[in-house]
Design a protein around this motif. Structure first.
Motif, PDB file in Angstrom:
ATOM      1  N   VAL A 171       0.819  -1.223  -0.089  1.00 40.05           N
ATOM      2  CA  VAL A 171      -0.185  -0.004   0.008  1.00 40.05           C
ATOM      3  C   VAL A 171       0.926   1.375   0.062  1.00 40.05           C
ATOM      4  CG1 VAL A 171      -1.693   1.278   1.199  1.00 40.05           C
ATOM      5  CG2 VAL A 171      -2.045  -1.197   1.155  1.00 40.05           C
ATOM      6  N   VAL A 172       1.952   1.562   0.998  1.00 37.85           N
ATOM      7  CA  VAL A 172       2.782   2.662   0.904  1.00 37.85           C
ATOM      8  C   VAL A 172       3.770   2.728  -0.178  1.00 37.85           C
ATOM      9  CG1 VAL A 172       4.616   3.541   2.076  1.00 37.85           C
ATOM     10  CG2 VAL A 172       2.806   2.507   3.357  1.00 37.85           C
ATOM     11  N   ALA A 173       3.898   1.437  -1.022  1.00 35.60           N
ATOM     12  CA  ALA A 173       4.640   1.640  -2.184  1.00 35.60           C
ATOM     13  C   ALA A 173       3.904   2.076  -3.417  1.00 35.60           C
ATOM     14  CB  ALA A 173       5.222  -0.034  -2.503  1.00 35.60           C
ATOM     15  N   ILE A 174       2.593   1.900  -3.442  1.00 34.38           N
ATOM     16  CA  ILE A 174       1.835   2.354  -4.501  1.00 34.38           C
ATOM     17  C   ILE A 174       1.535   3.648  -4.108  1.00 34.38           C
ATOM     18  CG2 ILE A 174      -0.671   2.187  -5.101  1.00 34.38           C
ATOM     19  CD1 ILE A 174      -0.686  -0.697  -4.922  1.00 34.38           C
ATOM     20  N   LEU A 175       1.248   4.242  -2.895  1.00 34.15           N
ATOM     21  CA  LEU A 175       0.996   5.734  -2.610  1.00 34.15           C
ATOM     22  C   LEU A 175       2.272   6.428  -2.829  1.00 34.15           C
ATOM     23  CD1 LEU A 175      -1.339   5.455   0.649  1.00 34.15           C
ATOM     24  CD2 LEU A 175      -1.990   5.834  -1.474  1.00 34.15           C
ATOM     25  N   SER A 176       3.270   5.782  -2.612  1.00 31.43           N
ATOM     26  CA  SER A 176       4.701   6.650  -2.727  1.00 31.43           C
ATOM     27  C   SER A 176       4.876   6.768  -4.239  1.00 31.43           C
ATOM     28  CB  SER A 176       5.685   5.645  -2.270  1.00 31.43           C
ATOM     29  OG  SER A 176       5.846   5.111  -0.938  1.00 31.43           O
ATOM     30  N   PHE A 177       4.474   5.832  -5.179  1.00 32.20           N
ATOM     31  CA  PHE A 177       4.615   6.021  -6.891  1.00 32.20           C
ATOM     32  C   PHE A 177       3.923   6.962  -7.147  1.00 32.20           C
ATOM     33  CE2 PHE A 177       6.899   1.907  -6.725  1.00 32.20           C
ATOM     34  CZ  PHE A 177       7.966   2.028  -7.822  1.00 32.20           C
ATOM     35  N   VAL A 178       2.575   6.960  -6.535  1.00 27.49           N
ATOM     36  CA  VAL A 178       1.485   8.030  -6.869  1.00 27.49           C
ATOM     37  C   VAL A 178       2.081   9.616  -6.449  1.00 27.49           C
ATOM     38  CG1 VAL A 178      -0.826   8.811  -6.708  1.00 27.49           C
ATOM     39  CG2 VAL A 178      -0.231   6.456  -6.881  1.00 27.49           C
ATOM     40  N   VAL A 179       2.447   9.636  -5.255  1.00 32.67           N
ATOM     41  CA  VAL A 179       2.906  10.922  -4.820  1.00 32.67           C
ATOM     42  C   VAL A 179       4.170  11.416  -5.400  1.00 32.67           C
ATOM     43  CG1 VAL A 179       3.738  12.147  -2.647  1.00 32.67           C
ATOM     44  CG2 VAL A 179       1.605  10.416  -2.488  1.00 32.67           C
ATOM     45  N   VAL A 180       5.090  10.519  -5.743  1.00 32.73           N
ATOM     46  CA  VAL A 180       6.340  10.803  -6.175  1.00 32.73           C
ATOM     47  C   VAL A 180       6.050  11.067  -7.503  1.00 32.73           C
ATOM     48  CG1 VAL A 180       8.719  10.154  -6.888  1.00 32.73           C
ATOM     49  CG2 VAL A 180       7.779   9.678  -4.589  1.00 32.73           C
ATOM     50  N   ARG A 181       5.288  10.709  -8.435  1.00 36.29           N
ATOM     51  CA  ARG A 181       4.719  10.836  -9.816  1.00 36.29           C
ATOM     52  C   ARG A 181       4.255  12.298  -9.747  1.00 36.29           C
ATOM     53  NH1 ARG A 181       6.880   9.624 -14.280  1.00 36.29           N
ATOM     54  NH2 ARG A 181       6.457   7.492 -13.843  1.00 36.29           N
ATOM     55  N   TRP A 182       3.355  12.545  -8.771  1.00 35.78           N
ATOM     56  CA  TRP A 182       2.525  13.716  -8.564  1.00 35.78           C
ATOM     57  C   TRP A 182       3.642  15.096  -8.597  1.00 35.78           C
ATOM     58  CZ3 TRP A 182       1.418  16.511  -4.033  1.00 35.78           C
ATOM     59  CH2 TRP A 182       0.710  17.611  -4.262  1.00 35.78           C
ATOM     60  N   VAL A 183       4.637  14.715  -7.622  1.00 29.45           N
ATOM     61  CA  VAL A 183       5.385  15.691  -7.469  1.00 29.45           C
ATOM     62  C   VAL A 183       6.401  16.172  -8.552  1.00 29.45           C
ATOM     63  CG1 VAL A 183       7.335  16.492  -5.804  1.00 29.45           C
ATOM     64  CG2 VAL A 183       5.429  15.268  -4.696  1.00 29.45           C
ATOM     65  N   THR A 184       6.885  15.120  -9.109  1.00 27.65           N
ATOM     66  CA  THR A 184       8.052  14.858 -10.135  1.00 27.65           C
ATOM     67  C   THR A 184       7.519  15.391 -11.571  1.00 27.65           C
ATOM     68  OG1 THR A 184       8.015  12.700 -10.381  1.00 27.65           O
ATOM     69  CG2 THR A 184       9.437  13.709  -8.786  1.00 27.65           C
ATOM     70  N   ARG A 185       6.103  15.150 -11.911  1.00 22.58           N
ATOM     71  CA  ARG A 185       5.495  15.500 -13.002  1.00 22.58           C
ATOM     72  C   ARG A 185       5.848  16.833 -13.630  1.00 22.58           C
ATOM     73  NH1 ARG A 185      -0.208  13.364 -14.405  1.00 22.58           N
ATOM     74  NH2 ARG A 185       0.836  11.528 -14.029  1.00 22.58           N
ATOM     75  N   PRO A 186       5.793  17.945 -12.859  1.00 26.89           N
ATOM     76  CA  PRO A 186       6.053  19.189 -13.211  1.00 26.89           C
ATOM     77  C   PRO A 186       7.726  19.527 -13.600  1.00 26.89           C
ATOM     78  CG  PRO A 186       4.463  19.453 -11.437  1.00 26.89           C
ATOM     79  CD  PRO A 186       5.131  17.989 -11.540  1.00 26.89           C
ATOM     80  N   LEU A 187       8.323  18.772 -12.891  1.00 22.11           N
ATOM     81  CA  LEU A 187       9.763  18.590 -13.143  1.00 22.11           C
ATOM     82  C   LEU A 187      10.007  18.255 -14.590  1.00 22.11           C
ATOM     83  CD1 LEU A 187      11.331  18.056  -9.754  1.00 22.11           C
ATOM     84  CD2 LEU A 187      11.280  20.125 -10.864  1.00 22.11           C
ATOM     85  N   LYS A 188       9.443  17.115 -14.745  1.00 16.83           N
ATOM     86  CA  LYS A 188       9.723  16.623 -16.220  1.00 16.83           C
ATOM     87  C   LYS A 188       9.016  17.382 -17.047  1.00 16.83           C
ATOM     88  CE  LYS A 188       8.110  12.488 -18.677  1.00 16.83           C
ATOM     89  NZ  LYS A 188       7.346  11.237 -18.999  1.00 16.83           N
ATOM     90  N   GLY A 189       7.994  18.089 -17.063  1.00 22.86           N
ATOM     91  CA  GLY A 189       7.514  18.856 -17.965  1.00 22.86           C
ATOM     92  C   GLY A 189       8.646  20.238 -18.230  1.00 22.86           C
TER      93      GLY A 189
END
Length: 462
Positions: free
Chosen positions: A186-204
């Motif tokens: 559960v924490v791994a899935i949440l971590s992936f979602v949160v990290v993706r949410w945080v780093t997506r603007p950096l990718k853009g």
């Protein structure tokens, strides 16, 4: 060792943050499980030894209250209940348990807690492992604890008690492991979602920075995400706006100057035609022709800097064949090797100008010109090779500077304007690629344009 670690670490910020989250979580759970396992054996033993201690203490108290004649009957009844009692008339010697025997020490402590610290007691504990496995556990075999207790009764006689208790808890905390595994997932899935949410603007932001070199007028970066990312995006958009304004202003000024020069050049050409001195007239006309060529090539260069041609599918084989046919019509044979498997997504006019400039240079300075095409899934490479004198190694990059000519005279018929290679590189970089020069080992120059594939997925004939 360090090299292997570097290969295992993800290269992206998303991967590294996610790996850090998961790694810290796994490490914490491992420490938690390890600490629990240290205390678990003692808890498991107490769970099985507790009932045995209570039974032994109860029997000792009954034996103290019964006369010797009735103690034999009690021993028979107890044996039917799984406790073997041996009545001893001779005094016995008891010793303290071995300091390393945790089971015996724990059993002795439970007995004294229930019957009092002054009772003479001797304890011996062994573990027995069976052949069958315990259902619902991680393949554990059945285990039993065998207790042997020697106790002094109130009348001075002694009694030995022998009994066995099954292991009441499995060695591995299966339920705890399952809970930790569920928590980890559960924490791994949440971590992936949160990290993706945080780093997506950096990718853009990274993609925008990569595209800025190709298109100064690209849309602004969305100012979203955490505060720090929003500030970086805002700064990037401000920088892009200033750069665009700077480039467009300078380009417009130079283009306007070059365009406005055409009018006085035309007037000078008309006035030169009126000169009666034939030799002087020819000199004026040659200078005016040179000025006209410089103005024309400068305008071409300005258009190359401000290239806004849209991407479209290009039949590179047909383009190369057309260039070869044009050169042969002028008496310059050109060999072509390699083919392109699928249409290339690029700027047709820009690519033609790139190849035309490189081909013109090769035909002007060399012989045995060849166009070699190398098509790969991720990039398209087109090399224009010749057998000419090449270029000194220290000048291979300098020749891309505007108006730089290897030929030292001011005669454009022999040296050109020095803008062809600069225009070719600018156009290639506008498509995300580049133009490079290198001297061939067997003699001559290798002018190579490398362009990335992508953007338009087309098949031949589409």
């Amino acid at each position: 060792m360090y090299g292997w670690v570097r290969r295992l670490v993800p290269d992206s910020l998303f991967g590294r943050i996610a790996l850090t989250f998961i790694g810290v979580l796994v490490f914490t759970m491992g420490i938690t499980l390890f600490v629990q396992m240290l205390d678990r054996e003692a808890s498991v033993f107490r769970a099985s030894a507790g009932p045995a201690a209570r039974r032994v203490v109860d029997l000792i108290k009954l034996l103290d209250r019964l006369p010797p004649a009735q103690r034999v009957a009690l021993a028979e009844i107890a044996e039917a209940q799984g406790v073997k009692i041996e009545l001893l008339a001779t005094p016995q010697v008891v010793a303290d348990p071995d300091p390393d025997d945790d089971d015996a020490i724990a059993m002795l402590g439970m007995l004294k807690d229930r019957i009092g610290p002054d009772r003479k007691l001797g304890v011996h504990v062994t573990r027995k492992v069976g052949d069958t496995t315990v259902p619902g556990t991680m393949g554990e075999r059945t285990e039993r604890f065998a207790f042997n207790v020697l106790a002094r009764l109130d009348d001075g006689s002694w009694a030995r008690f022998a009994l066995e208790e099954p292991r009441r808890l499995p060695r591995w905390p299966t339920r705890v492991v399952q809970n930790l595994a569920v928590m980890l997932i559960v924490v791994a899935i949440l971590s992936f979602v949160v990290v993706r949410w945080v780093t997506r603007p950096l990718k853009g932001l990274a993609e925008a920075a990569d595209e800025l070199g190709r298109d100064i007028d690209r849309p602004p970066v969305p100012e979203s995400g955490p505060q720090e990312v929003r500030r970086a995006a805002r700064a990037f958009n401000t920088m892009q706006e200033r750069l665009g304004r700077y480039v467009h202003t300078r380009t417009a000024i130079l283009a306007a100057m070059s365009h406005d020069l055409k009018t006085p050049i035309t007037r000078l050409r008309l006035r030169a035609e009126l000169l009666e001195d034939t030799a002087l007239r020819e000199k004026f006309l040659r200078d005016l022709d040179e000025m006209q060529r410089m103005v024309g090539t400068t305008l071409d260069y300005m258009r190359g800097l401000d290239d806004r041609e849209p991407l479209s599918p290009i039949d590179v084989d047909a383009l190369v064949e057309a260039l070869r046919a044009d050169a042969e019509e002028l008496g310059h044979p050109v060999a072509v090797t390699g083919t392109v498997h699928t249409p290339f997504a690029g700027k047709p006019l820009g690519l033609r100008r790139i190849l035309q400039n490189l081909l013109d240079n090769a035909l002007h300075y060399a012989r045995d010109v060849e166009i070699a095409v190398d098509d790969k899934p991720d990039r398209l490479t087109i090399a224009v090779r010749d057998r000419g004198p090449g270029i000194p190694g220290d000048l291979l990059d300098k020749v891309f500077e505007p108006f730089h000519r290897l030929e030292g005279s001011r005669n454009q018929g022999t040296g050109g304007t020095g803008l062809g290679l600069s225009i070719a590189r600018n156009l290639a970089q506008a498509m995300g690629g580049d133009v490079t020069l290198s001297n061939r080992i067997e003699g001559g120059l290798d002018a190579r344009v490398v362009l990335p594939r992508g953007g338009i997925g087309l098949t031949r004939g589409a």
